[in-house]
Design a protein around this motif. Sequence first.
Motif, PDB file in Angstrom:
ATOM      1  N   LYS A   1       0.848  -1.191   0.000  1.00 13.17           N
ATOM      2  CA  LYS A   1       0.000   0.000   0.000  1.00 13.17           C
ATOM      3  C   LYS A   1       0.885   1.244   0.000  1.00 13.17           C
ATOM      4  O   LYS A   1       1.864   1.315   0.746  1.00 13.17           O
ATOM      5  CB  LYS A   1      -0.917  -0.020   1.225  1.00 13.17           C
TER       6      LYS A   1
ATOM      7  N   GLY B   1      -8.120   8.127   5.924  1.00 15.60           N
ATOM      8  CA  GLY B   1      -6.974   7.236   6.152  1.00 15.60           C
ATOM      9  C   GLY B   1      -7.301   5.766   5.910  1.00 15.60           C
ATOM     10  O   GLY B   1      -6.489   4.882   6.183  1.00 15.60           O
TER      11      GLY B   1
ATOM     12  N   ASP C   1      -5.351   2.166   4.388  1.00 13.18           N
ATOM     13  CA  ASP C   1      -4.600   1.171   5.166  1.00 13.18           C
ATOM     14  C   ASP C   1      -5.485  -0.038   5.442  1.00 13.18           C
ATOM     15  O   ASP C   1      -5.050  -1.186   5.352  1.00 13.18           O
ATOM     16  CB  ASP C   1      -4.171   1.752   6.529  1.00 13.18           C
TER      17      ASP C   1
END
Length: 320
Positions: free
Chosen positions: A8, A152, A155
Motif C-alpha cells: 500500500k 486514512g 490502510d
Amino acid sequence: MDTIMVLKFGGSSVADNEKLQLVAKRITKIYDKGNRVVVVLSAQGKTTDKLIKEANELSSNVTSRELDALLSCGEQMSTSKLSILLNYMGYPSISLTGWQAGIFTNDTNQNANIVKIDTTRILNELEKGKIVIVTGFQGIDKNFNITTLGRGGSDTTAVALAAALHAENCYIFSDVDGVYTADPNKIVDAKKIENLSYEEMMQLSSEGAKVLHNRCVEIGEKFKIPIITKSTFNEEKGTVISDNIEDNKVKSIIKKEVSRVSIIGNGIIRNFDLIEQIINFIRKKELELLNFEISETKISIVFKNIIDDENIKELHQIIF
Ligand code: ASP
Ligand code: MG
C-alpha cells in the motif's frame, strides 16, 4: 505457489508523476522476483481534502451518498495513472475500483466497514500475470452505492485484502519509515521501533499517533497479518506490527492533544522502576494531575495544565 504481496502506498508517495515513477520502480522490483503483486493506493497528495472542500463550496448540505461518490474518484485517479505507467513500462497491470475488486461494505457512508471481499476478480487478474492495483478507502454496499471507509482508510483496504488473499504480510509504504518512540518531528532523539504488538499499535493510534488507520490494526490482529510500515523513498528497515511480543519492553511515549500523556509497553503495569521514575518526574516538575491510570499495556496521565514539548523531551530521556 509464489506468494501474494500486498503493497500500500500513501497519498504523499503518489502525489505527482515523479513520485509515481518511484513507486512503479519499487513495485516492479518486487514483481520481477516472481511475486504476485497487489497494490493499494491512496488518492494523490491532498486530493481528498480538496474534493471535500469543493463539495462544501457547492452546497451547505452535501448528501453523504454523493460525497462518497465524489471522494472515491481520488483513488480512481491514482490507481489508473499508476496502471497507465506500469503498462507503458512493459508490465501488465490493471486498476480496479472497490466494487470491481469485490470489496463489500455496510452502508455507513464516510465510515463504512468492510463486511466481505470476493477475491475472484483479483485472483483471475493475478493468474494472468498482472499487477493488480486496487483503489484504497472505498467499497460498495448491498444496494451498489459507493462507500468510503473513513479518512486514512486505504490502510484498512490493504490489510483486509492481505487477509482475504492469505498474503503473508501487508506492507504500508509512506513518507515515514516506521513508528517512533516519540513524534520524530518534535523529539530529536526519538528512535524507530522495530517491533510492536497489535495491541500496542492500537493504543498508539487511539492516543493520537497518525501512522495507521486504527481499523487496519484490528483486522491485522484478527487475521494474524503482520503489518510492515516502510518508507517509499529509502530502503530503511521499517516497523513490524505483529503478534511477536517482546515482553515488558517500553515502546513509545505519545502526547495526545495537550494534556494527556501515555506510555505504552506490554506488561508496563509490572515495571515498578519506570512507574517510580515517572512519579518522581511529575513531583519534581510539580505538575498537577487530573488522572493517572495504569493498565497492562499503558500508563495514561492527564495533566491539569498544558504539557509542553520540553517536558515530553525530558520524560522521553528518562524513559529511554
Ligand atoms: N484518500 C483518503 C484520505 O485522504 C484515504 C487514504 O488516504 O487512506 O483520507
Ligand atoms: Mg494514511
